[in-house]
Motif scaffolding. Structure first.
Motif, PDB file in Angstrom:
ATOM      1  N   THR A  86       0.837  -1.209   0.000  1.00 35.07           N
ATOM      2  CA  THR A  86       0.000   0.000   0.000  1.00 35.07           C
ATOM      3  C   THR A  86       0.869   1.255   0.000  1.00 35.07           C
ATOM      4  OG1 THR A  86      -1.710  -1.193   1.235  1.00 35.07           O
ATOM      5  CG2 THR A  86      -1.824   1.209   1.240  1.00 35.07           C
ATOM      6  N   ALA A  87       1.894   1.246   0.858  1.00 31.57           N
ATOM      7  CA  ALA A  87       2.787   2.412   0.935  1.00 31.57           C
ATOM      8  C   ALA A  87       3.556   2.594  -0.372  1.00 31.57           C
ATOM      9  CB  ALA A  87       3.757   2.235   2.104  1.00 31.57           C
ATOM     10  N   LEU A  88       3.983   1.476  -0.982  1.00 30.79           N
ATOM     11  CA  LEU A  88       4.726   1.574  -2.252  1.00 30.79           C
ATOM     12  C   LEU A  88       3.813   2.122  -3.347  1.00 30.79           C
ATOM     13  CD1 LEU A  88       7.511   0.906  -3.482  1.00 30.79           C
ATOM     14  CD2 LEU A  88       6.562  -1.295  -4.173  1.00 30.79           C
ATOM     15  N   ARG A  89       2.558   1.624  -3.395  1.00 35.87           N
ATOM     16  CA  ARG A  89       1.606   2.116  -4.406  1.00 35.87           C
ATOM     17  C   ARG A  89       1.330   3.602  -4.198  1.00 35.87           C
ATOM     18  NH1 ARG A  89      -4.139   0.441  -3.049  1.00 35.87           N
ATOM     19  NH2 ARG A  89      -3.756   2.219  -1.677  1.00 35.87           N
ATOM     20  N   ASN A  90       1.119   4.004  -2.949  1.00 41.58           N
ATOM     21  CA  ASN A  90       0.861   5.422  -2.668  1.00 41.58           C
ATOM     22  C   ASN A  90       2.058   6.292  -3.034  1.00 41.58           C
ATOM     23  OD1 ASN A  90      -1.612   4.673  -1.693  1.00 41.58           O
ATOM     24  ND2 ASN A  90      -1.028   4.793   0.466  1.00 41.58           N
ATOM     25  N   SER A  91       3.273   5.819  -2.722  1.00 42.19           N
ATOM     26  CA  SER A  91       4.481   6.607  -3.028  1.00 42.19           C
ATOM     27  C   SER A  91       4.611   6.818  -4.531  1.00 42.19           C
ATOM     28  CB  SER A  91       5.725   5.898  -2.485  1.00 42.19           C
ATOM     29  OG  SER A  91       5.660   5.780  -1.080  1.00 42.19           O
ATOM     30  N   PHE A  92       4.397   5.752  -5.315  1.00 41.16           N
ATOM     31  CA  PHE A  92       4.520   5.899  -6.775  1.00 41.16           C
ATOM     32  C   PHE A  92       3.375   6.728  -7.343  1.00 41.16           C
ATOM     33  CE2 PHE A  92       7.665   2.509  -6.590  1.00 41.16           C
ATOM     34  CZ  PHE A  92       8.539   2.904  -7.589  1.00 41.16           C
ATOM     35  N   SER A  93       2.179   6.586  -6.763  1.00 41.32           N
ATOM     36  CA  SER A  93       1.044   7.378  -7.242  1.00 41.32           C
ATOM     37  C   SER A  93       1.294   8.868  -7.016  1.00 41.32           C
ATOM     38  CB  SER A  93      -0.229   6.929  -6.510  1.00 41.32           C
ATOM     39  OG  SER A  93      -1.316   7.767  -6.854  1.00 41.32           O
ATOM     40  N   ILE A  94       1.724   9.225  -5.808  1.00 42.55           N
ATOM     41  CA  ILE A  94       2.011  10.639  -5.511  1.00 42.55           C
ATOM     42  C   ILE A  94       3.168  11.136  -6.368  1.00 42.55           C
ATOM     43  CG2 ILE A  94       2.809  12.211  -3.698  1.00 42.55           C
ATOM     44  CD1 ILE A  94       1.312  10.436  -1.687  1.00 42.55           C
ATOM     45  N   PHE A  95       4.154  10.263  -6.580  1.00 40.15           N
ATOM     46  CA  PHE A  95       5.300  10.641  -7.421  1.00 40.15           C
ATOM     47  C   PHE A  95       4.853  10.975  -8.841  1.00 40.15           C
ATOM     48  CE2 PHE A  95       7.787   8.346 -10.680  1.00 40.15           C
ATOM     49  CZ  PHE A  95       8.701   9.338 -10.950  1.00 40.15           C
ATOM     50  N   LEU A  96       3.982  10.122  -9.434  1.00 39.13           N
ATOM     51  CA  LEU A  96       3.540  10.375 -10.803  1.00 39.13           C
ATOM     52  C   LEU A  96       2.673  11.623 -10.880  1.00 39.13           C
ATOM     53  CD1 LEU A  96       2.691   6.745 -11.991  1.00 39.13           C
ATOM     54  CD2 LEU A  96       4.595   8.181 -12.727  1.00 39.13           C
ATOM     55  N   LEU A  97       1.786  11.800  -9.897  1.00 37.71           N
ATOM     56  CA  LEU A  97       0.904  12.969  -9.911  1.00 37.71           C
ATOM     57  C   LEU A  97       1.664  14.262  -9.677  1.00 37.71           C
ATOM     58  CD1 LEU A  97      -2.133  11.567  -7.897  1.00 37.71           C
ATOM     59  CD2 LEU A  97      -2.103  12.200 -10.315  1.00 37.71           C
ATOM     60  N   SER A  98       2.807  14.167  -9.055  1.00 38.35           N
ATOM     61  CA  SER A  98       3.584  15.387  -8.797  1.00 38.35           C
ATOM     62  C   SER A  98       4.644  15.625  -9.861  1.00 38.35           C
ATOM     63  CB  SER A  98       4.243  15.318  -7.416  1.00 38.35           C
ATOM     64  OG  SER A  98       5.096  14.202  -7.332  1.00 38.35           O
ATOM     65  N   THR A  99       5.328  14.577 -10.293  1.00 39.10           N
ATOM     66  CA  THR A  99       6.466  14.775 -11.192  1.00 39.10           C
ATOM     67  C   THR A  99       6.042  15.162 -12.603  1.00 39.10           C
ATOM     68  OG1 THR A  99       7.731  13.164  -9.934  1.00 39.10           O
ATOM     69  CG2 THR A  99       8.522  13.699 -12.124  1.00 39.10           C
ATOM     70  N   VAL A 100       5.072  14.465 -13.168  1.00 39.91           N
ATOM     71  CA  VAL A 100       4.713  14.727 -14.568  1.00 39.91           C
ATOM     72  C   VAL A 100       4.182  16.151 -14.765  1.00 39.91           C
ATOM     73  CG1 VAL A 100       3.255  13.981 -16.482  1.00 39.91           C
ATOM     74  CG2 VAL A 100       4.323  12.271 -14.990  1.00 39.91           C
ATOM     75  N   PRO A 101       3.138  16.585 -14.014  1.00 38.12           N
ATOM     76  CA  PRO A 101       2.694  17.986 -14.200  1.00 38.12           C
ATOM     77  C   PRO A 101       3.779  18.990 -13.823  1.00 38.12           C
ATOM     78  CG  PRO A 101       1.093  16.716 -12.924  1.00 38.12           C
ATOM     79  CD  PRO A 101       2.325  15.892 -13.012  1.00 38.12           C
ATOM     80  N   MET A 181       0.882  20.039  -3.154  1.00 38.09           N
ATOM     81  CA  MET A 181       1.884  20.658  -2.263  1.00 38.09           C
ATOM     82  C   MET A 181       3.297  20.478  -2.833  1.00 38.09           C
ATOM     83  SD  MET A 181       0.662  19.253   1.433  1.00 38.09           S
ATOM     84  CE  MET A 181      -1.035  18.793   1.726  1.00 38.09           C
ATOM     85  N   VAL A 182       3.585  19.269  -3.304  1.00 40.56           N
ATOM     86  CA  VAL A 182       4.916  18.992  -3.856  1.00 40.56           C
ATOM     87  C   VAL A 182       5.172  19.849  -5.086  1.00 40.56           C
ATOM     88  CG1 VAL A 182       6.421  17.185  -4.783  1.00 40.56           C
ATOM     89  CG2 VAL A 182       4.810  16.642  -2.952  1.00 40.56           C
ATOM     90  N   ASN A 183       4.158  19.947  -5.946  1.00 44.62           N
ATOM     91  CA  ASN A 183       4.319  20.769  -7.153  1.00 44.62           C
ATOM     92  C   ASN A 183       4.552  22.228  -6.789  1.00 44.62           C
ATOM     93  OD1 ASN A 183       3.974  18.625  -8.888  1.00 44.62           O
ATOM     94  ND2 ASN A 183       1.748  18.851  -8.940  1.00 44.62           N
ATOM     95  N   PHE A 184       3.834  22.711  -5.793  1.00 43.44           N
ATOM     96  CA  PHE A 184       3.988  24.111  -5.386  1.00 43.44           C
ATOM     97  C   PHE A 184       5.419  24.403  -4.937  1.00 43.44           C
ATOM     98  CE2 PHE A 184       3.901  27.233  -1.892  1.00 43.44           C
ATOM     99  CZ  PHE A 184       3.450  28.333  -2.583  1.00 43.44           C
ATOM    100  N   ARG A 185       6.005  23.480  -4.201  1.00 45.55           N
ATOM    101  CA  ARG A 185       7.342  23.726  -3.653  1.00 45.55           C
ATOM    102  C   ARG A 185       8.450  23.539  -4.685  1.00 45.55           C
ATOM    103  NH1 ARG A 185       9.889  20.965   0.379  1.00 45.55           N
ATOM    104  NH2 ARG A 185      11.208  22.786   0.548  1.00 45.55           N
ATOM    105  N   TRP A 186       8.333  22.538  -5.566  1.00 46.42           N
ATOM    106  CA  TRP A 186       9.471  22.139  -6.372  1.00 46.42           C
ATOM    107  C   TRP A 186       9.437  22.606  -7.816  1.00 46.42           C
ATOM    108  CZ3 TRP A 186      13.775  20.217  -4.273  1.00 46.42           C
ATOM    109  CH2 TRP A 186      13.686  19.731  -2.967  1.00 46.42           C
ATOM    110  N   THR A 187       8.329  23.150  -8.286  1.00 43.17           N
ATOM    111  CA  THR A 187       8.269  23.575  -9.690  1.00 43.17           C
ATOM    112  C   THR A 187       9.271  24.695  -9.968  1.00 43.17           C
ATOM    113  OG1 THR A 187       5.939  22.940  -9.836  1.00 43.17           O
ATOM    114  CG2 THR A 187       6.754  24.472 -11.492  1.00 43.17           C
ATOM    115  N   GLY A 188       9.339  25.677  -9.089  1.00 46.33           N
ATOM    116  CA  GLY A 188      10.260  26.790  -9.300  1.00 46.33           C
ATOM    117  C   GLY A 188      11.715  26.349  -9.296  1.00 46.33           C
ATOM    118  N   TYR A 189      12.047  25.427  -8.409  1.00 46.94           N
ATOM    119  CA  TYR A 189      13.430  24.919  -8.335  1.00 46.94           C
ATOM    120  C   TYR A 189      13.831  24.243  -9.654  1.00 46.94           C
ATOM    121  CZ  TYR A 189      17.248  21.879  -6.792  1.00 46.94           C
ATOM    122  OH  TYR A 189      18.449  21.217  -6.669  1.00 46.94           O
TER     123      TYR A 189
END
Length: 351
Positions: A86-101, A181-189
């Motif tokens: 469950t934790a692995l699925r959630n980590s990859f899901s959040i990663f894809l939703l944050s990294t691609v956009p 939240m992740v996108n807000f913090r890391w997009t500018g960087y």
């Protein structure tokens, strides 16, 4: 000053003692200069990793500072626990939703900042501001915005006639909120990294493309994106590592910080924290940490493979032997001289 005195003077070198000592100085100095970093890394980086590996094979007692050797039992227990998947699925899901956009938006903003606009420094500093904000502050603000009952987002949706979203009870909705939240913090960087890579592209390419009639869109896909491939690979892998290690945002998403009542947004690092400091099971937490380390290592190896495939033509060693290369250089030189001689003869004839 005479020419003979200038040519006879050898360059003065500052170093230790005699000739033999100076030779050792040349050999050892580079290693001495870089040694502080590696000594510090050995103490605060490599030793904890090795000690964690030792603990992962133990049923560790933190109070006594000792443990009982249990082999791979901790690893087997972690992998057979449904929470791990469950934790692995959630980590990859959040990663894809944050990294691609995030990457798409970072490339878009970097292209805009690379144009000839006014107040460039102001806009570039502006996109970096979310990165300097404290992660806990960002998480607190966004967790209130995504509140189920009184959150700002649900209030706007309700005013628009759209049913409110259960941001905390629905797994996918919680992933979107945390990814925001992740996108807000890391997009500018990431934007600034991509902007620096864009500015390293020779402007002659764009001028030549403009002369050939290529528009802005064609220049972006034919010049900008191919030139950004190595940088994009770097940004993707660092985002992947960051996404798998995400902790602050899911930890602060609700009051309990355990990943939701039904583990809706439980990530690997969040479960690792709970195993270590919630259940005081350091052997199992160390095993989970090493499993996460191996996952990141595997993704790093995939990145290395992809990077080599994309940039394999850059700096590739020629298949010709040294004699063939000398002959090729000689032939090229003779061709250039012959061309110059022909041009000179034509000039004389025209005169």
């Amino acid at each position: 000053m005479s020419a003979s005195s200038t040519t006879a003077r050898s360059p003065k070198r500052i170093g230790f003692g005699g000739k033999s000592l100076s030779s050792w100085d040349l050999k050892l100095s580079p290693y001495l200069y870089i040694s502080p970093f590696f000594i510090l890394f050995l103490i605060v980086g490599l030793f904890p990793i090795a000690y964690t590996a030792y603990i992962s094979f133990q049923d560790w007692d933190l109070v006594r500072g000792t443990g009982t050797f249990v082999g791979f039992d901790q690893y087997a227990t972690v992998i057979n626990d449904p929470k791990f998947w469950t934790a692995l699925r959630n980590s990859f899901s959040i990663f894809l939703l944050s990294t691609v956009p995030q990457l798409i938006l970072a490339v878009f903003i970097a292209v805009l900042l690379d144009q000839n606009i006014r107040a460039k420094t102001f806009w570039r500093m502006g996109v970096l501001l979310p990165y300097v904000m404290a992660p806990v502050a960002v998480a607190l603000i966004f967790s209130n915005m995504f509140g189920d009952q009184y959150g700002l987002v649900n209030s706007i949706l309700t005013d628009l006639g759209i049913p409110a979203i259960k941001w905390h009870s629905d797994a996918f909705a919680s992933h979107i909120a945390i990814a925001t939240m992740v996108n807000f913090r890391w997009t500018g960087y990431n934007t600034l990294i991509l902007l620096a890579a864009m500015q390293a592209i020779p402007r002659d390419f764009y001028e030549a493309a403009t002369v050939d009639g290529a528009g802005k869109v064609r220049q972006f896909f034919s010049i900008t994106l191919p030139s950004l491939k190595p940088t994009l690979i770097f940004v993707i892998i660092t985002s992947t590592i960051g996404g798998l290690q995400i902790f602050d945002e899911p930890r602060m998403y609700d009051q309990t910080g355990t990943g939701g009542a039904d583990n809706q947004w439980l990530t690997i690092t969040l479960w690792l924290y709970d195993l270590g400091w919630g259940q005081w099971n350091f052997g199992r937490a160390a095993a989970l940490a090493w499993i996460l380390f191996l996952i990141i290592l595997a993704i790093g190896a995939i990145n290395l493979f992809v990077t080599r495939g994309l940039v394999r033509d850059e700096g590739k060693k020629s298949d010709m032997s040294r004699a063939q290369m000398r002959a090729a250089r000689r032939a090229a030189k003779e061709a250039v001289e012959a061309s110059r001689a022909t041009a000179s003869q034509k000039t004389e004839v025209l005169r």
